[in-house]
Design a protein around this motif. Sequence first.
Motif, PDB file in Angstrom:
ATOM      1  N   SER A   1      37.804 123.482  18.107  1.00  0.00           N
ATOM      2  CA  SER A   1      36.340 123.401  17.997  1.00  0.00           C
ATOM      3  C   SER A   1      35.712 122.967  19.314  1.00  0.00           C
ATOM      4  O   SER A   1      34.666 123.487  19.722  1.00  0.00           O
ATOM      5  N   LEU A   2      36.349 122.026  20.007  1.00  0.00           N
ATOM      6  CA  LEU A   2      35.840 121.588  21.305  1.00  0.00           C
ATOM      7  C   LEU A   2      35.904 122.725  22.323  1.00  0.00           C
ATOM      8  O   LEU A   2      34.982 122.897  23.138  1.00  0.00           O
ATOM      9  N   SER A   3      36.965 123.497  22.278  1.00  0.00           N
ATOM     10  CA  SER A   3      37.098 124.626  23.205  1.00  0.00           C
ATOM     11  C   SER A   3      36.052 125.699  22.923  1.00  0.00           C
ATOM     12  O   SER A   3      35.673 126.457  23.825  1.00  0.00           O
ATOM     13  N   ALA A   4      35.589 125.772  21.667  1.00  0.00           N
ATOM     14  CA  ALA A   4      34.559 126.741  21.308  1.00  0.00           C
ATOM     15  C   ALA A   4      33.168 126.302  21.731  1.00  0.00           C
ATOM     16  O   ALA A   4      32.197 127.049  21.528  1.00  0.00           O
ATOM     17  N   GLY A   5      33.046 125.106  22.301  1.00  0.00           N
ATOM     18  CA  GLY A   5      31.762 124.651  22.822  1.00  0.00           C
ATOM     19  C   GLY A   5      31.036 123.642  21.952  1.00  0.00           C
ATOM     20  O   GLY A   5      29.912 123.240  22.272  1.00  0.00           O
ATOM     21  N   TYR A   6      31.648 123.203  20.865  1.00  0.00           N
ATOM     22  CA  TYR A   6      31.015 122.203  20.013  1.00  0.00           C
ATOM     23  C   TYR A   6      31.036 120.832  20.696  1.00  0.00           C
ATOM     24  O   TYR A   6      31.953 120.530  21.479  1.00  0.00           O
TER      25      TYR A   6
ATOM     26  N   GLU B   1      30.947 115.352  17.942  1.00  0.00           N
ATOM     27  CA  GLU B   1      30.530 115.090  16.560  1.00  0.00           C
ATOM     28  C   GLU B   1      30.557 116.362  15.730  1.00  0.00           C
ATOM     29  O   GLU B   1      31.046 116.366  14.596  1.00  0.00           O
ATOM     30  N   ASN B   2      30.060 117.471  16.294  1.00  0.00           N
ATOM     31  CA  ASN B   2      30.068 118.729  15.554  1.00  0.00           C
ATOM     32  C   ASN B   2      31.492 119.264  15.386  1.00  0.00           C
ATOM     33  O   ASN B   2      31.816 119.892  14.372  1.00  0.00           O
ATOM     34  N   ALA B   3      32.350 119.000  16.377  1.00  0.00           N
ATOM     35  CA  ALA B   3      33.750 119.418  16.268  1.00  0.00           C
ATOM     36  C   ALA B   3      34.438 118.669  15.139  1.00  0.00           C
ATOM     37  O   ALA B   3      35.233 119.251  14.383  1.00  0.00           O
ATOM     38  N   LEU B   4      34.142 117.378  15.007  1.00  0.00           N
ATOM     39  CA  LEU B   4      34.693 116.595  13.898  1.00  0.00           C
ATOM     40  C   LEU B   4      34.204 117.135  12.559  1.00  0.00           C
ATOM     41  O   LEU B   4      34.968 117.224  11.592  1.00  0.00           O
TER      42      LEU B   4
ATOM     43  N   GLU C   1      33.173 120.241  11.887  1.00  0.00           N
ATOM     44  CA  GLU C   1      33.811 121.528  11.623  1.00  0.00           C
ATOM     45  C   GLU C   1      35.266 121.336  11.192  1.00  0.00           C
ATOM     46  O   GLU C   1      35.751 122.009  10.268  1.00  0.00           O
ATOM     47  N   SER C   2      35.947 120.426  11.854  1.00  0.00           N
ATOM     48  CA  SER C   2      37.343 120.156  11.494  1.00  0.00           C
ATOM     49  C   SER C   2      37.445 119.601  10.082  1.00  0.00           C
ATOM     50  O   SER C   2      38.375 119.932   9.337  1.00  0.00           O
ATOM     51  N   LEU C   3      36.482 118.766   9.709  1.00  0.00           N
ATOM     52  CA  LEU C   3      36.480 118.184   8.371  1.00  0.00           C
ATOM     53  C   LEU C   3      36.372 119.264   7.303  1.00  0.00           C
ATOM     54  O   LEU C   3      37.067 119.214   6.274  1.00  0.00           O
ATOM     55  N   CYS C   4      35.528 120.263   7.533  1.00  0.00           N
ATOM     56  CA  CYS C   4      35.383 121.354   6.560  1.00  0.00           C
ATOM     57  C   CYS C   4      36.702 122.096   6.378  1.00  0.00           C
ATOM     58  O   CYS C   4      37.094 122.422   5.250  1.00  0.00           O
ATOM     59  N   GLU C   5      37.390 122.348   7.495  1.00  0.00           N
ATOM     60  CA  GLU C   5      38.682 123.042   7.412  1.00  0.00           C
ATOM     61  C   GLU C   5      39.728 122.178   6.716  1.00  0.00           C
ATOM     62  O   GLU C   5      40.550 122.675   5.925  1.00  0.00           O
TER      63      GLU C   5
ATOM     64  N   PHE D   1      38.448 111.318   8.357  1.00  0.00           N
ATOM     65  CA  PHE D   1      37.467 112.065   9.146  1.00  0.00           C
ATOM     66  C   PHE D   1      36.058 111.879   8.589  1.00  0.00           C
ATOM     67  O   PHE D   1      35.085 111.850   9.343  1.00  0.00           O
ATOM     68  N   THR D   2      35.937 111.770   7.273  1.00  0.00           N
ATOM     69  CA  THR D   2      34.634 111.481   6.672  1.00  0.00           C
ATOM     70  C   THR D   2      34.117 110.129   7.148  1.00  0.00           C
ATOM     71  O   THR D   2      32.929 109.972   7.479  1.00  0.00           O
TER      72      THR D   2
END
Length: 257
Positions: free
Chosen positions: A86-91, A94-97, A99-103, A118-119
């Motif tokens: 997620s970080l490599s995708a430009g997030y 906080e947004n990377a965390l 997105e990772s949480l959803c996965e 993570f929550t």
Amino acid sequence: MPNSRQPVSSYERYRLSPSEYLKLLLRAVLAAALFSFVFYRSLFCFLLLLPLALLYPLTRRNALIAARKRKLLLAFREALSLLAASLSAGYSLENALRESLCELEVLYGPASLIVREFTYLLRQLEMNIPPEQAVDDFARRSGLDDIKTFAGVLRIARKSGGDLPGIMRRTSEVIGDRIQIKEEILTLTAARRFEQRVMNVIPLFMILYVDFSSPGFFRVMYETFMGRIVMTLCLATYLFALYLSQRIASVSLWESS
């Protein structure tokens, strides 16, 4: 019972649930009954062993702690890979965390340890707690060296203002490799640990087989004073052998992490 959405206060402690305690207690009572029958043929000896059976579930806490840590670390390896992607995708972090949480919720379920952690991390970020401080708290509670390593790398990367996506990607690879090596060691030794469990019960079955196939063969061992002393020594030797075999066959990767 603790809230299933709350993080674990400390992974170094374990509180047995009633179902876990009853399951371990039943196992201990059956073992006490088996030992009493094989070595003494005495109801009195069984009653003497019952207090030890009540304490047995408490002695299994270390094994349960190690199993929970292993489960957390394996999930953390996947979480770290998702976070780096997620970080490599430009997030942002906080947004990377998020997105990772959803996965992770899809992979492990909303009540899993890693999802709860993570929550909680996101909740701390929403309260303006620095990410490195929140991750440090997670690492401290986990007691796992790999998570502490990640926390240290994140803290340094945030302070230095370096290439956070690149650093996290490299950290994910290194930590993932370390965890994979531990898993491979456990896989390679799984057959030996299974053999150890089988060998542990063979002496008991040998005694039972001889006793049932030749009734009265061991009668002198149960009806004389000297026989009971010999059987007590045999029991002590057998218990020591069990302890020694577990020490030899065990791989303390998760207890020491």
